[in-house]
Design a protein around this motif. Structure first.
Motif, short mmCIF file in Angstrom:
data_model
loop_
_atom_site.label_atom_id
_atom_site.label_comp_id
_atom_site.label_asym_id
_atom_site.label_seq_id
_atom_site.Cartn_x
_atom_site.Cartn_y
_atom_site.Cartn_z
N VAL A 201 2.31 -0.69 -15.37
CA VAL A 201 2.25 -2.06 -14.63
C VAL A 201 1.20 -2.87 -15.23
N ALA A 202 0.23 -2.38 -15.83
CA ALA A 202 -1.04 -2.78 -16.51
C ALA A 202 -0.43 -3.59 -17.95
N LYS B 68 5.29 -0.91 -8.53
CA LYS B 68 4.12 -1.65 -7.57
C LYS B 68 4.45 -0.97 -6.17
N ARG B 69 5.62 -0.66 -5.63
CA ARG B 69 5.69 -0.49 -4.39
C ARG B 69 5.33 1.09 -4.21
N LEU B 70 5.74 2.02 -5.07
CA LEU B 70 5.02 3.52 -5.22
C LEU B 70 3.64 3.41 -5.37
N LEU B 71 2.98 2.73 -6.17
CA LEU B 71 1.53 2.84 -6.26
C LEU B 71 0.89 2.16 -5.08
N GLY B 72 1.45 1.23 -4.26
CA GLY B 72 0.81 0.72 -3.14
C GLY B 72 1.05 1.89 -2.13
N GLU B 73 2.19 2.70 -1.96
CA GLU B 73 2.39 3.62 -1.20
C GLU B 73 1.45 4.87 -1.19
N LEU C 140 12.04 -1.90 -13.24
CA LEU C 140 11.13 -1.04 -12.94
C LEU C 140 9.77 -1.68 -12.16
N TYR C 141 9.41 -2.80 -12.70
CA TYR C 141 8.37 -3.08 -12.01
C TYR C 141 7.98 -3.36 -10.57
N PRO C 142 9.07 -3.93 -10.01
CA PRO C 142 8.81 -3.87 -8.35
C PRO C 142 8.87 -2.58 -7.80
N ILE C 143 9.69 -1.66 -8.51
CA ILE C 143 9.62 -0.30 -7.75
C ILE C 143 8.46 0.53 -7.99
#
Length: 294
Positions: free
Chosen positions: A10-11, A69-74, A64-67
């Protein structure tokens, strides 16, 4: 999949530069490069094209990016998962089949409001539950029973049947040789047989169903007549009801529970409320005044 690799990805995706990404993640640039390489090997895809000024994003990276981000948020929210909700009030309840939806809806809505928040564990009726919502005849002999509502059995006649021309059905005169649908496994069968025995007439059985829902289906298909609980049939089509001359039967639905279940404060509140207030199918006019009195 390691959280560390997703953070590196992500970074790099957002900065489009390995050096700036390493600074954001507080690691060295070789660590970022090795992490991205590990992720690409795991994914089997090239995520970035490297060049002197930074990196170029591939279509796989965009996917892959939105996936990620969602996983890291969870993952970030996991430690606070049980702090954000009050799960101190838990009730394990069994709910019988073929109960009217409107009454079940109002029951759960009110019981939840009584306790502010409840974690419901809903399953089939059984002795292992703290409480069961069921017909009185189905309760265990040792359990206490608090009735919530009653509903009469009504004579259901499929559309197009000649009996619908009558305003009232005479069980003795009008049911001769009529086709009937039965539900031998439930209390409806006993009620139906009791009513039909009053007429002392021969009826033709065209269906034996394992549940009232199946009985309702055959009724709607026009196969024959039957007796069903009045609230259970509410909202369905393909038939009408008619009053009749003869004995009236009803079923009583309520909460079956052991004395030990009252040690659960949520259940104790629920039993206390419903022992003083009627469960209604559309609104609870007494609920607000009850809360004020507590």
């Amino acid at each position: 999949m390691e959280e560390r690799l997703l953070r590196f990805f992500v970074a790099v995706y957002e900065e489009k530069n390995l050096t700036r990404a390493s600074e954001l993640c507080f690691v060295s640039q070789p660590n970022i490069s090795n992490g991205i390489k590990q992720l690409e090997e795991k994914m089997g895809k090239n995520l970035f094209n490297r060049h002197k000024r930074g990196v170029e994003l591939t279509n796989e990276a965009h996917y892959l990016y939105p996936i990620a981000k969602r996983l890291l948020g969870e993952l970030k929210e996991l430690p606070d998962l049980f702090l954000k909700q009050d799960i101190s009030n838990q009730i394990t309840i069994g709910v019988a089949d073929s109960l009217p939806q409107e009454y079940k809806l109002q029951f759960f809505k009110t019981a939840t409001r009584l306790n502010d928040a409840v974690l419901w564990n809903v399953t089939d009726i059984g002795r292992e539950n703290e409480v069961n919502l069921l017909v009185r005849e189905w309760k265990d002999e040792e359990d206490l029973f608090l009735p919530l509502w009653k509903e009469n059995y009504v004579l259901c006649i499929p559309n197009g049947h000649q009996l619908l021309q009558k305003d009232e059905i005479d069980l003795v005169e009008d049911l001769k040789n009529e086709n009937f649908i039965h539900c031998p496994s439930c209390e409806a069968h006993k009620q139906c047989i009791s009513i039909l025995n009053f007429s002392n007439q021969t009826v033709n059985t065209v269906g034996n169903c394992s549940t009232k829902t199946e009985t309702l289906t055959l009724l709607m298909a026009g196969l024959g007549l039957t007796f069903l609980p009045e609230y259970f049939i509410d909202g369905w089509y393909g038939f009408e009801t008619r009053p009749y001359k003869g004995p009236t039967y009803y079923r009583e639905i309520g909460l079956a529970y052991s004395r030990n279940s009252l040690q659960n404060p949520a259940i104790a509140k629920m039993i206390n409320y419903f022992s003083k207030n009627e469960l209604k199918g559309n609104k609870f006019s007494d609920f607000a005044s009850y809360k004020k009195s507590q």
